[in-house]
Structures are given as C-alpha cells and as structure tokens.
Design an enzyme around this catalytic site. Structure first.
Site, PDB file in Angstrom:
ATOM      1  CG  ASP A   7      37.349  46.054  43.685  1.00 53.67           C
ATOM      2  OD1 ASP A   7      38.305  45.880  44.455  1.00 53.67           O
ATOM      3  OD2 ASP A   7      36.795  45.132  43.053  1.00 53.67           O
ATOM      4  CG  LEU A   8      43.070  46.587  40.359  1.00 50.80           C
ATOM      5  CD1 LEU A   8      44.453  46.674  40.976  1.00 50.80           C
ATOM      6  CD2 LEU A   8      43.015  45.381  39.473  1.00 50.80           C
ATOM      7  CG  ASP A   9      41.671  41.787  41.981  1.00 48.86           C
ATOM      8  OD1 ASP A   9      42.484  41.731  41.052  1.00 48.86           O
ATOM      9  OD2 ASP A   9      42.014  41.786  43.180  1.00 48.86           O
ATOM     10  CB  THR A  15      42.745  40.333  38.108  1.00 49.54           C
ATOM     11  OG1 THR A  15      42.056  41.490  38.575  1.00 49.54           O
ATOM     12  CG2 THR A  15      43.867  40.754  37.191  1.00 49.54           C
ATOM     13  CE  LYS A  43      33.962  37.258  41.619  1.00 50.15           C
ATOM     14  NZ  LYS A  43      32.947  37.441  40.561  1.00 50.15           N
ATOM     15  N   GLY A  44      36.714  40.489  47.095  1.00 52.30           N
ATOM     16  CA  GLY A  44      36.867  41.653  47.966  1.00 52.30           C
ATOM     17  C   GLY A  44      37.497  41.338  49.308  1.00 52.30           C
ATOM     18  CB  ILE A  45      37.441  38.256  51.247  1.00 55.80           C
ATOM     19  CG1 ILE A  45      35.909  38.445  51.215  1.00 55.80           C
ATOM     20  CG2 ILE A  45      37.884  37.690  52.575  1.00 55.80           C
ATOM     21  CD1 ILE A  45      35.360  39.467  52.162  1.00 55.80           C
ATOM     22  CB  SER A 114      42.358  46.840  45.289  1.00 57.42           C
ATOM     23  OG  SER A 114      42.607  45.453  45.206  1.00 57.42           O
ATOM     24  CB  ALA A 115      41.268  43.421  49.595  1.00 55.02           C
ATOM     25  CB  SER A 116      44.787  42.960  45.379  1.00 55.11           C
ATOM     26  OG  SER A 116      45.942  42.346  44.839  1.00 55.11           O
ATOM     27  CG  ASN A 118      49.635  40.536  43.977  1.00 53.50           C
ATOM     28  OD1 ASN A 118      50.858  40.456  44.012  1.00 53.50           O
ATOM     29  ND2 ASN A 118      48.852  39.619  44.515  1.00 53.50           N
ATOM     30  CE  LYS A 145      37.477  46.783  48.827  1.00 51.43           C
ATOM     31  NZ  LYS A 145      37.667  46.478  47.390  1.00 51.43           N
ATOM     32  CD  GLU A 169      34.185  46.692  45.611  1.00 50.27           C
ATOM     33  OE1 GLU A 169      34.000  45.607  45.025  1.00 50.27           O
ATOM     34  OE2 GLU A 169      35.164  46.901  46.346  1.00 50.27           O
ATOM     35  CG  ASP A 170      34.142  42.705  41.315  1.00 51.98           C
ATOM     36  OD1 ASP A 170      34.728  43.318  42.228  1.00 51.98           O
ATOM     37  OD2 ASP A 170      34.476  41.575  40.930  1.00 51.98           O
TER      38      ASP A 170
END
Ligand code: BG6
Ligand code: MG
Length: 215
Positions: A7-9, A15, A43-45, A114-116, A118, A145, A169-170
């Site tokens: 995951d990224l963020d 971030t 988070k993750g959404i 990542s869901a992002s 960006n 997710k 994942e966080d």
C-alpha cells in the site's frame, strides 16, 4: 514467498496525515467535524467513498447533488496535492528505501496497490517509481478495498499466485483485502486497528527480507 505488494499512504510515506488534514478542512467547510478516530475508517477507501462516509458521519448524506459531490471531492484533492508538493525523497518512511533496494538486488518483484489516483505522482516525488514492476491502476477496479481485487491484480502484475505474495498495509480495509485472497499480511501500525494481520511492525526497518522469504 516470491513477491511483495505495498500500500502507499501510511506504508511507503506518511501521506495519510495529509489526507486527514485535507478532509478535515473540507468537512469543516460544510459544517462537519471529523477527528483522528473517525479518520481511521477513511484509510484505504477511495476519494468518493471517503466523502460519502464523512457526509454520513455528519448526518448530511443525500443533501448534495452529484455535481456538488464531485466539486467537493475535487476541492479536497486540490488541497491534498498542494500538501504533496512539499514531499521529497526524505519523506519515504523508515526502512522503505533500503527494503526496496534489497528486494531489487535479490530480484524479488515489488508492486504498489493503492486506492490513490495520486500514487504515481507521490512515487515520483519520493524518487521510488523505478523500484516497482507495476502499480495497479485504481481506475481499473470494479471494487475497492476491502475487496481483494487490487491485491489479486498486483499478484498478476508479478505473474505470481496471491499465496506467493506478502502484502504490507496500514489500514484495516487493506489487511482484510490481503487476507481475503490468501496473501500473508504485514500490518504497519497499531495492533487494535489491524485485526487479522499475520505480523505487525511499526515500519519496514523492523523486518528483513531474509525472514520474510523463509515464511
Ligand atoms: C488511499 C488512502 O491510499 O487512497 C485514502 O488511504 C484515500 O485515504 C485513497 O482516500 C484515495 O486517494 P486519492 O489520492 O485518489 O484521493
Ligand atoms: Mg494506507
């Protein structure tokens, strides 16, 4: 274990705090107060779903037209992207750069799930883009997710079975997605927020590739 999906963020960079700042400001503009406890469930959404959850939280679901919803989401993103401008390679979380470099030396593929939207921009800012064999495009997903789709696609990018992949994942939604497709899940952060993780660490400096590939 033959590949890693990140995951990224909140995993590669801190971030998640910028998402929170931007959502808190946007929510305040429409008379809704959010705090860090509520923020955990964002988070993750995806961006759109996060906005819906905020409106529900403030008892304002259904009060805005589709057009206004799109404007609000865009406004949050503009504020978020402005905060991202400050990112530098030093903002990668502890252990991230070393872990990815070692994986590369060992020829172990790494991907980003990542869901992002960006994510490519953030990876560029962190100077990490070339450490990944692929980034799953969140626009290609039918479900976000906690559905496992994004993690299954990440495994496909590496030509691996999910059972051969370790996910980092966080967010609870992310841990649920990782476990739902049979991957090994490493949770980054607090145990009470990451139910079902196979292993919990504070950051990637606490784990070695050697111990992971022996799993
Ligand atoms: C996830 C974050 O990685 O990306 C969420 O955990 C965020 O908080 C989602 O809403 C979508 O991000 P973006 O950058 O496309 O708005
Ligand atoms: Mg995250």
């Amino acid at each position: 274990m033959k590949g890693f999906v990140f995951d990224l963020d909140g995993v590669l960079a801190d971030t998640a705090k910028y998402h929170y700042i931007a959502w808190k400001e946007l929510a305040a503009e429409i008379g809704i107060t959010i705090d860090e406890v509520f923020n955990e469930q964002l988070k993750g959404i995806s961006r759109q779903e996060s906005l819906e959850r905020i409106l529900e939280h403030g008892g304002k679901l259904g009060e805005f037209s589709e057009e206004v919803l799109a404007e609000l989401a865009e406004k949050k993103n503009q504020q978020y992207v402005e905060l991202l401008e400050e990112l530098t390679p030093e903002d990668a979380l502890p252990g991230v750069r070393e872990f990815l470099a070692e994986a590369r030396e060992l020829n172990i593929p790494c991907t980003v799930a990542s869901a992002s939207k960006n994510a490519p921009f953030i990876l560029d800012k962190l100077a990490l883009s070339d450490q990944f064999v692929g980034i799953v495009d969140p626009a290609s997903l039918t479900k976000g997710k906690p559905d496992p789709e994004i993690f299954i696609k990440a495994a496909e990018l590496m030509k691996l079975q999910p059972s051969e992949v370790i996910g980092f994942e966080d967010a609870q939604a992310g841990i649920d997605g990782i476990k739902a497709c049979g991957m090994y899940a490493v949770g980054i952060g607090e145990s009470e927020q990451l139910i079902g993780a196979d292993r919990l660490i504070n950051d990637l400096s606490e784990i070695t590739i050697e111990e992971l590939i022996c799993l």
